[in-house]
Write a protein that holds these residues in place. Structure first.
Motif, mmCIF file in Angstrom:
data_model
loop_
_atom_site.group_PDB
_atom_site.id
_atom_site.type_symbol
_atom_site.label_atom_id
_atom_site.label_comp_id
_atom_site.label_asym_id
_atom_site.label_seq_id
_atom_site.Cartn_x
_atom_site.Cartn_y
_atom_site.Cartn_z
ATOM 1 N N ARG A 103 0.833 -1.200 0.000
ATOM 2 C CA ARG A 103 0.000 0.000 0.000
ATOM 3 C C ARG A 103 0.865 1.247 0.000
ATOM 4 N N THR A 104 0.301 2.338 -0.465
ATOM 5 C CA THR A 104 1.054 3.590 -0.468
ATOM 6 C C THR A 104 1.143 4.129 0.953
ATOM 7 N N ILE A 105 2.074 5.065 1.162
ATOM 8 C CA ILE A 105 2.242 5.657 2.480
ATOM 9 C C ILE A 105 0.987 6.421 2.894
ATOM 10 N N LYS A 106 0.268 7.005 1.925
ATOM 11 C CA LYS A 106 -0.965 7.738 2.237
ATOM 12 C C LYS A 106 -2.055 6.783 2.717
ATOM 13 N N GLU A 107 -2.176 5.628 2.076
ATOM 14 C CA GLU A 107 -3.175 4.657 2.516
ATOM 15 C C GLU A 107 -2.865 4.143 3.908
ATOM 16 N N ARG A 108 -1.580 3.931 4.181
ATOM 17 C CA ARG A 108 -1.197 3.444 5.507
ATOM 18 C C ARG A 108 -1.454 4.494 6.592
ATOM 19 N N LEU A 109 -1.140 5.761 6.315
ATOM 20 C CA LEU A 109 -1.372 6.826 7.282
ATOM 21 C C LEU A 109 -2.858 7.049 7.518
ATOM 22 N N ASP A 110 -3.658 6.951 6.468
ATOM 23 C CA ASP A 110 -5.099 7.106 6.632
ATOM 24 C C ASP A 110 -5.664 6.002 7.516
ATOM 25 N N GLU A 111 -5.106 4.801 7.402
ATOM 26 C CA GLU A 111 -5.572 3.703 8.240
ATOM 27 C C GLU A 111 -5.178 3.904 9.701
ATOM 28 N N LEU A 112 -3.937 4.384 9.947
ATOM 29 C CA LEU A 112 -3.474 4.574 11.316
ATOM 30 C C LEU A 112 -4.165 5.752 11.999
ATOM 31 N N ASN A 113 -4.460 6.807 11.239
ATOM 32 C CA ASN A 113 -5.025 8.022 11.817
ATOM 33 C C ASN A 113 -6.548 8.085 11.689
ATOM 34 N N TYR A 114 -7.184 6.986 11.421
ATOM 35 C CA TYR A 114 -8.627 6.992 11.277
ATOM 36 C C TYR A 114 -9.300 7.294 12.610
ATOM 37 N N LYS A 115 -10.277 8.174 12.591
ATOM 38 C CA LYS A 115 -11.029 8.535 13.788
ATOM 39 C C LYS A 115 -12.519 8.538 13.464
ATOM 40 N N ASP A 116 -13.276 7.984 14.381
ATOM 41 C CA ASP A 116 -14.726 7.960 14.219
ATOM 42 C C ASP A 116 -15.272 9.338 14.584
ATOM 43 N N GLU A 117 -15.855 10.034 13.614
ATOM 44 C CA GLU A 117 -16.327 11.393 13.856
ATOM 45 C C GLU A 117 -17.431 11.439 14.906
ATOM 46 N N LEU A 118 -18.206 10.362 15.047
ATOM 47 C CA LEU A 118 -19.300 10.351 16.006
ATOM 48 C C LEU A 118 -18.787 10.442 17.443
ATOM 49 N N HIS A 119 -17.596 9.846 17.713
ATOM 50 C CA HIS A 119 -17.067 9.812 19.070
ATOM 51 C C HIS A 119 -15.906 10.775 19.288
ATOM 52 N N THR A 120 -15.451 11.449 18.267
ATOM 53 C CA THR A 120 -14.310 12.350 18.410
ATOM 54 C C THR A 120 -14.666 13.811 18.171
ATOM 55 N N THR A 121 -15.902 14.114 17.810
ATOM 56 C CA THR A 121 -16.298 15.503 17.584
ATOM 57 C C THR A 121 -16.355 16.243 18.914
ATOM 58 N N ARG A 122 -15.663 17.369 18.984
ATOM 59 C CA ARG A 122 -15.618 18.150 20.220
ATOM 60 C C ARG A 122 -16.913 18.933 20.394
ATOM 61 N N ILE A 123 -17.372 19.042 21.648
ATOM 62 C CA ILE A 123 -18.616 19.735 21.986
ATOM 63 C C ILE A 123 -18.294 20.839 22.982
ATOM 64 N N ASP A 124 -18.674 22.055 22.657
ATOM 65 C CA ASP A 124 -18.453 23.196 23.547
ATOM 66 C C ASP A 124 -19.579 23.227 24.577
ATOM 67 N N ILE A 125 -19.239 22.973 25.854
ATOM 68 C CA ILE A 125 -20.242 22.936 26.921
ATOM 69 C C ILE A 125 -20.236 24.210 27.748
ATOM 70 N N GLY A 126 -19.428 25.196 27.359
ATOM 71 C CA GLY A 126 -19.326 26.429 28.123
ATOM 72 C C GLY A 126 -20.152 27.557 27.533
ATOM 73 N N PHE A 127 -19.830 28.769 27.983
ATOM 74 C CA PHE A 127 -20.521 29.953 27.504
ATOM 75 C C PHE A 127 -19.925 30.414 26.179
ATOM 76 N N ARG A 128 -20.720 31.143 25.418
ATOM 77 C CA ARG A 128 -20.221 31.760 24.194
ATOM 78 C C ARG A 128 -19.438 33.017 24.543
ATOM 79 N N ARG A 129 -18.590 33.429 23.608
ATOM 80 C CA ARG A 129 -17.796 34.634 23.847
ATOM 81 C C ARG A 129 -18.715 35.846 23.977
ATOM 82 N N PRO A 130 -18.617 36.602 25.078
ATOM 83 C CA PRO A 130 -19.543 37.719 25.288
ATOM 84 C C PRO A 130 -19.208 38.904 24.400
ATOM 85 N N ASN A 131 -20.198 39.332 23.595
ATOM 86 C CA ASN A 131 -20.084 40.552 22.796
ATOM 87 C C ASN A 131 -18.777 40.593 21.996
ATOM 88 N N SER A 132 -18.568 39.576 21.161
ATOM 89 C CA SER A 132 -17.315 39.494 20.410
ATOM 90 C C SER A 132 -17.161 40.663 19.443
#
Length: 393
Positions: free
Chosen positions: A33-62
């Motif tokens: 396999r190419t180096i790109k295919e190998r890196l894509d396999e090693l760095n695969y992340k499930d978006e459903l469990h890795t998506t960051r969620i902001d649980i704090g306040f929004r920036r006030p009056n940006s």
């Protein structure tokens, strides 16, 4: 013509498989396999469990902050007096005002990046995070007319954090707050859980002493051999008065009563509280931890040691190249036998009734016999200079 092409292809594959007489491990490059295919396999992340969620306040009056910042910068650039003072190195700057301006602009974002670097959000909330828009100041009293602040990952010893610190933040008297102080790395029985060292709820304004103390303050006690522990202060803003339904924990309560999981606790009360302030430090073992286990917990202090695996020694070769003869052979001998030879050599010249001869003042100035092999010369120089295994006996 076909035979020639077929022979060329076979030769090409053979040269790819064998290089300088050594067979290449694995498949030939044309089948891999190419180096790109190998890196894509090693760095695969499930978006459903890795998506960051902001649980704090929004920036006030940006937008208002941005416009105010631009007007302030224009005003400074048009002030010729400031420019002249800067050119002559006479411009004085109030560091307190600089820090205040930093906290109102990019400071919270910088603190969030530092907390992500130390894995604070990951081990507190999993995929959740928040930006600490409210500055949380925590100070430990050192009893010598000085205080030690809790910054973003600074090192504080257990002896410096024995007593409850002073906590300050900007607030009016019409708001309620919750302050939680936990250790992310110190649970003695369960790796995925924490210890709550301090928990105060329903704090009116910034009067910590008027809040409901659910867990009294407990000093840090990082175990010996476990490295640095992360101790985190998180300030939550309440929508109304909250009853957490947790048993009251005193200073004399067992450690099992302090077992805590911030993620589950916050999940149960996420509609009532929102994190907004953050401060954390690192702490490693000192002598006061031993006294804490013996005098407070009335138990022995657990001590951890790292068990290093045995070093890998490759199989012997018929003709080892560019390797010292004696050092190469000693790898495959019993270490006890080697130490025994050094000890016998040392005892050979020892006499209990005579003073030992003084060491050579200039060891390298004394020539060695020309007929002596090079590996033995190096061996003798190490003995004269007391390098290597000779110091073990």
């Amino acid at each position: 013509m076909l035979k020639t092409l077929r022979g060329a292809c076979i030769t090409s594959v053979q040269f790819q498989q064998i290089r300088l007489g050594h067979r290449v491990r694995g498949k030939a490059p044309i089948y891999c396999r190419t180096i790109k295919e190998r890196l894509d396999e090693l760095n695969y992340k499930d978006e459903l469990h890795t998506t960051r969620i902001d649980i704090g306040f929004r920036r006030p009056n940006s937008e208002n902050l941005r416009n105010t910042r631009m007007e302030h910068v224009k005003k400074l650039k048009n002030d010729k007096n400031l420019e002249q003072l800067a050119r002559t190195h006479k411009l004085e700057i109030d560091l307190a005002e600089v820090r205040k301006e930093w906290m109102n602009t990019t400071g919270p974002l910088h603190r969030r990046q530092i907390a992500d670097h130390y894995g604070i959000y990951e081990h507190l909330y999993g995929e959740g995070f928040f930006i600490p828009y409210l500055n949380l100041d925590v100070f430990y009293d050192l009893k010598n007319d000085s205080v030690l602040p809790v910054c973003s990952g600074n090192v504080i010893k257990p002896a410096e954090a024995l007593e409850q610190p002073t906590v300050a933040y900007e607030s009016d008297g019409n708001t309620l707050w919750t302050l939680a102080f936990t250790n992310l790395d110190g649970n003695l029985k369960e790796n995925n859980k924490e210890y709550v060292h301090w928990l105060v709820a329903n704090i009116p304004g910034n009067a910590i002493e008027k809040g409901d103390t659910i867990a009294e303050y407990l000093r840090p006690f990082p175990l010996k051999g476990t490295g640095y522990h992360r101790y985190v202060y998180v300030l939550y803003k309440q929508n109304a008065r909250v009853s957490y339904d947790l048993p009251k924990v005193t200073a004399s309560s067992p450690l099992d009563d302090r077992t805590f999981v911030t993620r589950e606790w916050y999940k149960n009360h996420q509609d009532e509280i929102t994190p907004i302030g953050l401060a954390f430090f690192q702490c490693d073992w000192d002598h006061t931890v031993k006294d804490f286990f013996h005098n407070v917990l009335q138990t022995k202090e657990p001590v951890y040691e790292y068990d290093f695996p045995a070093p890998y020694i490759r199989p012997q070769e018929w003709f080892p190249r560019r390797k010292p003869f004696n050092l190469y052979m000693d790898k495959y001998r019993d270490p006890k036998q080697i130490n025994k030879e050094y000890l016998l050599r040392k005892l050979k010249d020892e006499d209990p009734f005579k003073t030992p001869p003084p060491p050579l003042r200039f060891p390298n100035a004394h020539p060695l016999p020309k007929s002596m092999p090079s590996w033995l010369k190096l061996h003798e120089r190490k003995i004269r200079l007391r390098w290597g295994r000779v110091n073990d006996v």
